[in-house]
Design a protein around this motif. Structure first.
Motif, mmCIF file in Angstrom:
data_model
loop_
_atom_site.group_PDB
_atom_site.id
_atom_site.type_symbol
_atom_site.label_atom_id
_atom_site.label_comp_id
_atom_site.label_asym_id
_atom_site.label_seq_id
_atom_site.Cartn_x
_atom_site.Cartn_y
_atom_site.Cartn_z
ATOM 1 N N MET A 162 0.841 -1.203 0.032
ATOM 2 C CA MET A 162 0.184 -0.053 -0.019
ATOM 3 C C MET A 162 0.976 1.398 -0.064
ATOM 4 N N PRO A 163 0.683 1.960 -1.013
ATOM 5 C CA PRO A 163 1.654 3.179 -0.938
ATOM 6 C C PRO A 163 1.230 4.312 0.105
ATOM 7 N N THR A 164 2.425 4.937 0.616
ATOM 8 C CA THR A 164 2.342 5.781 1.577
ATOM 9 C C THR A 164 2.846 7.185 1.188
ATOM 10 N N ARG A 165 2.491 8.265 1.754
ATOM 11 C CA ARG A 165 2.979 9.466 1.634
ATOM 12 C C ARG A 165 4.499 9.570 1.668
ATOM 13 N N ARG A 166 5.134 10.597 0.920
ATOM 14 C CA ARG A 166 6.562 10.780 1.042
ATOM 15 C C ARG A 166 6.733 11.367 2.207
ATOM 16 N N PRO A 167 7.756 11.219 3.022
ATOM 17 C CA PRO A 167 7.996 11.679 4.365
ATOM 18 C C PRO A 167 8.506 13.223 4.066
ATOM 19 N N THR A 168 8.176 14.101 4.994
ATOM 20 C CA THR A 168 8.745 15.604 4.909
ATOM 21 C C THR A 168 10.345 15.555 5.202
ATOM 22 N N ALA A 169 11.053 16.541 4.947
ATOM 23 C CA ALA A 169 12.357 16.645 5.173
ATOM 24 C C ALA A 169 12.775 16.333 6.346
ATOM 25 N N ASP A 170 12.005 16.960 7.360
ATOM 26 C CA ASP A 170 12.088 16.722 8.736
ATOM 27 C C ASP A 170 11.875 15.426 9.568
ATOM 28 N N GLU A 171 10.975 14.592 8.706
ATOM 29 C CA GLU A 171 10.506 13.181 9.110
ATOM 30 C C GLU A 171 11.752 12.567 8.567
ATOM 31 N N ALA A 172 12.171 12.779 7.311
ATOM 32 C CA ALA A 172 13.321 11.696 6.933
ATOM 33 C C ALA A 172 14.408 11.862 7.482
ATOM 34 N N LEU A 173 14.693 13.063 8.317
ATOM 35 C CA LEU A 173 15.867 13.223 9.287
ATOM 36 C C LEU A 173 15.999 12.708 10.442
ATOM 37 N N LEU A 174 14.503 12.179 10.851
ATOM 38 C CA LEU A 174 14.602 11.517 12.183
ATOM 39 C C LEU A 174 15.395 10.143 12.312
ATOM 40 N N LEU A 175 16.106 10.035 13.212
ATOM 41 C CA LEU A 175 16.970 8.909 13.477
ATOM 42 C C LEU A 175 16.257 7.350 13.163
ATOM 43 N N ASP A 176 14.975 7.477 13.905
ATOM 44 C CA ASP A 176 13.925 6.231 14.120
ATOM 45 C C ASP A 176 13.433 5.977 12.683
ATOM 46 N N ASN A 177 13.788 7.069 11.711
ATOM 47 C CA ASN A 177 13.079 6.582 10.347
ATOM 48 C C ASN A 177 14.208 6.261 9.471
#
Length: 149
Positions: free
Chosen positions: A1-16
């Motif tokens: 199931m496709p999900t939205r692309r993470p924001t720049a801030d979300e993409a830089l979270l360690l847990d991501n």
């Protein structure tokens, strides 16, 4: 199931970060293996080499290196230590002295029986079912193949 692309801030979270998930899982796996392999007198890379040799004895050093993704500069000292421990012997090919074959000694073959408990301990510690572990292993292997390609 496709999900939205993470924001720049979300993409830089360690847990991501996939790299951190793999790295921290690798550290946890190494910590789990250490006491199990200490009982066998092996380091983790030595254990991996022994696994390959238990699958097929008498491999050439180059074949062993390919299976383990190790170059000869890393593999040679590892094999020297296994040879010093009496677990393997290295023999030059009589037809081509550049080729070196690695053979299990009787002690190396005997160690396989003691090592048989290691996968069971890992399975228990993972709290995963066998199908889950097989699926995860296949996914990580496919990831590695894509990254190497």
């Amino acid at each position: 199931m496709p999900t939205r692309r993470p924001t720049a801030d979300e993409a830089l979270l360690l847990d991501n970060q996939l790299c951190f998930a793999l790295y921290s899982a690798s550290l946890a796996m190494t910590k789990l293996y250490k006491p199990l392999l200490d009982e066998l007198g092996l380091t983790y890379p030595q254990y991996l080499a022994m696994l390959v040799l238990w699958e097929g004895d008498g491999l050439m050093v180059s074949e062993l290196g390919q299976r383990l993704s190790l170059d000869s500069g890393t593999l040679t000292p590892l094999l020297k230590r296994l040879e010093s421990a009496g677990l393997v012997s290295r023999m030059r090919d009589v037809a081509d002295e550049r080729r070196v074959h690695v053979h299990l000694t009787p002690a190396g073959r005997k160690l396989k029986a003691r090592a048989a408990k290691v996968p069971e301990c890992v399975l228990a510690a993972s709290q995963c079912s066998i199908p889950e572990l097989l699926q995860l292993t296949a996914q990580v292997r496919r990831l590695r193949e894509r990254l190497v390609a």
